[in-house]
Design a protein around this motif. Structure first.
Motif, PDB file in Angstrom:
ATOM      1  N   LEU A 120       0.827  -1.218   0.000  1.00 28.86           N
ATOM      2  CA  LEU A 120       0.000   0.000   0.000  1.00 28.86           C
ATOM      3  C   LEU A 120       0.860   1.268   0.000  1.00 28.86           C
ATOM      4  O   LEU A 120       0.319   2.370   0.117  1.00 28.86           O
ATOM      5  N   GLU A 121       2.147   1.118  -0.158  1.00 30.33           N
ATOM      6  CA  GLU A 121       3.043   2.282  -0.082  1.00 30.33           C
ATOM      7  C   GLU A 121       2.614   3.372  -1.070  1.00 30.33           C
ATOM      8  O   GLU A 121       2.407   3.108  -2.255  1.00 30.33           O
ATOM      9  N   ASN A 122       2.490   4.578  -0.563  1.00 28.48           N
ATOM     10  CA  ASN A 122       2.104   5.743  -1.370  1.00 28.48           C
ATOM     11  C   ASN A 122       0.690   5.696  -1.925  1.00 28.48           C
ATOM     12  O   ASN A 122       0.342   6.494  -2.804  1.00 28.48           O
ATOM     13  N   ALA A 123      -0.128   4.756  -1.447  1.00 27.18           N
ATOM     14  CA  ALA A 123      -1.510   4.687  -1.931  1.00 27.18           C
ATOM     15  C   ALA A 123      -2.264   5.943  -1.521  1.00 27.18           C
ATOM     16  O   ALA A 123      -2.091   6.466  -0.422  1.00 27.18           O
ATOM     17  N   ARG A 124      -3.075   6.468  -2.424  1.00 25.62           N
ATOM     18  CA  ARG A 124      -3.936   7.596  -2.072  1.00 25.62           C
ATOM     19  C   ARG A 124      -5.401   7.185  -2.039  1.00 25.62           C
ATOM     20  O   ARG A 124      -6.183   7.657  -1.259  1.00 25.62           O
ATOM     21  N   GLU A 125      -5.770   6.272  -2.955  1.00 20.06           N
ATOM     22  CA  GLU A 125      -7.180   5.866  -3.049  1.00 20.06           C
ATOM     23  C   GLU A 125      -7.260   4.343  -3.089  1.00 20.06           C
ATOM     24  O   GLU A 125      -6.675   3.718  -3.959  1.00 20.06           O
ATOM     25  N   ILE A 126      -7.944   3.798  -2.091  1.00 20.09           N
ATOM     26  CA  ILE A 126      -8.094   2.341  -2.020  1.00 20.09           C
ATOM     27  C   ILE A 126      -9.576   2.012  -2.164  1.00 20.09           C
ATOM     28  O   ILE A 126     -10.424   2.687  -1.565  1.00 20.09           O
ATOM     29  N   ALA A 127      -9.886   1.012  -2.979  1.00 15.74           N
ATOM     30  CA  ALA A 127     -11.287   0.601  -3.126  1.00 15.74           C
ATOM     31  C   ALA A 127     -11.420  -0.858  -2.729  1.00 15.74           C
ATOM     32  O   ALA A 127     -10.570  -1.688  -3.057  1.00 15.74           O
ATOM     33  N   LEU A 128     -12.488  -1.154  -2.012  1.00 13.42           N
ATOM     34  CA  LEU A 128     -12.759  -2.517  -1.541  1.00 13.42           C
ATOM     35  C   LEU A 128     -14.112  -2.948  -2.085  1.00 13.42           C
ATOM     36  O   LEU A 128     -15.098  -2.203  -1.966  1.00 13.42           O
ATOM     37  N   PHE A 129     -14.151  -4.143  -2.652  1.00 11.92           N
ATOM     38  CA  PHE A 129     -15.407  -4.561  -3.302  1.00 11.92           C
ATOM     39  C   PHE A 129     -15.462  -6.071  -3.474  1.00 11.92           C
ATOM     40  O   PHE A 129     -14.430  -6.742  -3.459  1.00 11.92           O
ATOM     41  N   PRO A 130     -16.662  -6.616  -3.634  1.00  6.01           N
ATOM     42  CA  PRO A 130     -16.793  -8.047  -3.933  1.00  6.01           C
ATOM     43  C   PRO A 130     -16.417  -8.302  -5.393  1.00  6.01           C
ATOM     44  O   PRO A 130     -16.217  -7.354  -6.163  1.00  6.01           O
ATOM     45  N   PRO A 131     -16.326  -9.586  -5.788  1.00  8.93           N
ATOM     46  CA  PRO A 131     -16.025  -9.895  -7.194  1.00  8.93           C
ATOM     47  C   PRO A 131     -16.972  -9.154  -8.137  1.00  8.93           C
ATOM     48  O   PRO A 131     -18.160  -8.983  -7.840  1.00  8.93           O
ATOM     49  N   MET A 132     -16.442  -8.732  -9.249  1.00 14.39           N
ATOM     50  CA  MET A 132     -17.191  -7.865 -10.170  1.00 14.39           C
ATOM     51  C   MET A 132     -18.205  -8.671 -10.965  1.00 14.39           C
ATOM     52  O   MET A 132     -17.973  -9.830 -11.294  1.00 14.39           O
ATOM     53  N   THR A 133     -19.317  -8.050 -11.254  1.00 17.26           N
ATOM     54  CA  THR A 133     -20.404  -8.748 -11.963  1.00 17.26           C
ATOM     55  C   THR A 133     -21.000  -7.873 -13.064  1.00 17.26           C
ATOM     56  O   THR A 133     -22.222  -7.784 -13.231  1.00 17.26           O
ATOM     57  N   GLY A 134     -20.112  -7.219 -13.817  1.00 16.21           N
ATOM     58  CA  GLY A 134     -20.609  -6.369 -14.893  1.00 16.21           C
ATOM     59  C   GLY A 134     -21.006  -7.154 -16.126  1.00 16.21           C
ATOM     60  O   GLY A 134     -20.993  -8.376 -16.132  1.00 16.21           O
ATOM     61  N   GLY A 135     -21.360  -6.432 -17.167  1.00 10.27           N
ATOM     62  CA  GLY A 135     -21.655  -7.012 -18.466  1.00 10.27           C
ATOM     63  C   GLY A 135     -23.035  -7.602 -18.546  1.00 10.27           C
ATOM     64  O   GLY A 135     -23.791  -7.587 -17.593  1.00 10.27           O
TER      65      GLY A 135
END
Lengths: 156, 86, 156, 86
Positions: B71-86
């Motif tokens: 996470l070094e130098n991270a500014r924006e972290i996003a947490l989410f479940p497996p993606m289900t697009g399309g």
């Protein structure tokens, strides 16, 4: 010639003909255009709507990355991807992918490839809203989608 | 280190948070460490322990398939479940 | 439920949206629609037009036969094929195939299968008309099209 | 036996005929025999001998991949080069 994909994340529906003609007008080297439309299904008749949540910025960037890879792999002459967000009713469009190429198999493969990776890599999530007013569930990711994406590693 | 954390889908619903700016404790240096720490933040964060293996992370909008990611130098972290697009 | 393909052999152009919506309206079990448009290419800039000759009756019957096979193999919920004849200018549409299905890979495979066999089995022939007024040649059949059709024998 | 014969593409151009009704000689009973006989009908029919291996045949609108195919009871025969649709 560098082919730049057009990627849009929008609430509005789309029109197939006008999107396809963006790629084909003023071009004499396109022999094949494949479109894929993904629609909101409701085989059991219980669904009021799907709600699509996405990660703004990253969603567009991820799809653009996949589209560029598809253009390179299959020598496409044009590519458009549109993904909707917000509430989508049964029978409505969710996603559109268009691949254009001189030859048909490249256009088929390009659209197919983009859809497979869009399913696993584009930050969208679907929640069901039910007709009976009860809270629906978040749609689970499918193993078959992971497998579909991995099959491209054996090709080319 | 101050970072913006975004939560999506059922992680957003469970935590009740879409986005927040947080000061990460010094010992949090990887995705796995972040998930450990989040799980200690109260009842609505227990989901991070319960569904640890499902949780996906993007750091500065780059998907990190491995929970060992730095996470070094991270500014924006996003947490989410497996993606289900399309 | 028997799915009846719609097959048309016509001189006129077609509209993607109106053809697709014939399959999708009043339906909640379609999750995927794939369209293939084949266009008249002219990469060298020498072509005035392609002239498409066909065998009336047999052309429609052969495409219908292939479409029925595609519907059975891939469990499609709808299929449309339109093939134009007569003079077609560079950049214009020649053929449209649409496959609808609950799932995306079936729709891709169905459209791909129909195109592969249409190329080798549908009685159409193309003659080039050149811009310089000289008589063009009849387009030769391609070995790659024969191979494309034969690959389906290994599948399923 | 009287049959209708249709010619397409460059077979139509070379023979100068789109469609004709012909009385087949008794000895013509297969596609190969038909091609042999057509090739004897004059200069504009020599193409049937020159490009024999390319010639495709449909009998009553059914494609016959084999030149050994029987013509018994045929009413409509079509002769054409390999198809190039799509």
């Amino acid at each position: 010639m560098t082919v730049i994909p057009e990627i849009r994340i929008q609430a509005e529906d789309f029109n197939l003909d006008s999107e396809v003609s963006k790629l084909t007008k003023n071009s004499n080297d396109i022999g094949a255009v494949v479109t894929f439309s993904g629609l909101c299904r409701d085989e059991k008749g219980a669904l009021a709507a799907l709600e699509l949540e996405h990660y703004p910025g990253m969603a567009e960037a991820e799809i653009r990355k996949i589209a560029k890879e598809a253009i390179d792999r299959f020598n496409l002459t044009g590519m458009i991807a549109i993904h909707r967000y917000g509430k989508i009713l049964p029978g409505e469009n969710i996603v559109l992918v268009i691949a254009a190429s001189p030859h048909r198999h490249a256009a088929f493969d390009g659209a197919n490839f983009l859809m497979d990776f869009l399913k696993t890599n584009a930050p969208f999530w679907k929640k069901e809203h039910l007709k009976n007013g009860k809270e629906g569930k978040w749609v689970d990711a499918r193993d078959s989608d992971m497998k579909a994406a991995s099959r491209w590693e054996d090709i080319l | 280190m101050t970072v913006t954390i975004n939560y999506f889908a059922w992680l957003r619903e469970r935590t009740g948070i879409s986005t927040e700016d947080v000061e990460l404790p010094e010992q949090v240096s990887t995705v796995a460490g972040l998930i450990d720490w989040l799980a200690t933040r109260g009842e609505e964060f227990e989901v991070f322990d319960q569904h640890r293996e499902l949780i996906q992370v993007a750091v500065d909008q780059q998907h990190q398939p491995d929970h060992g990611a730095d996470l070094e130098n991270a500014r924006e972290i996003a947490l989410f479940p497996p993606m289900t697009g399309g």
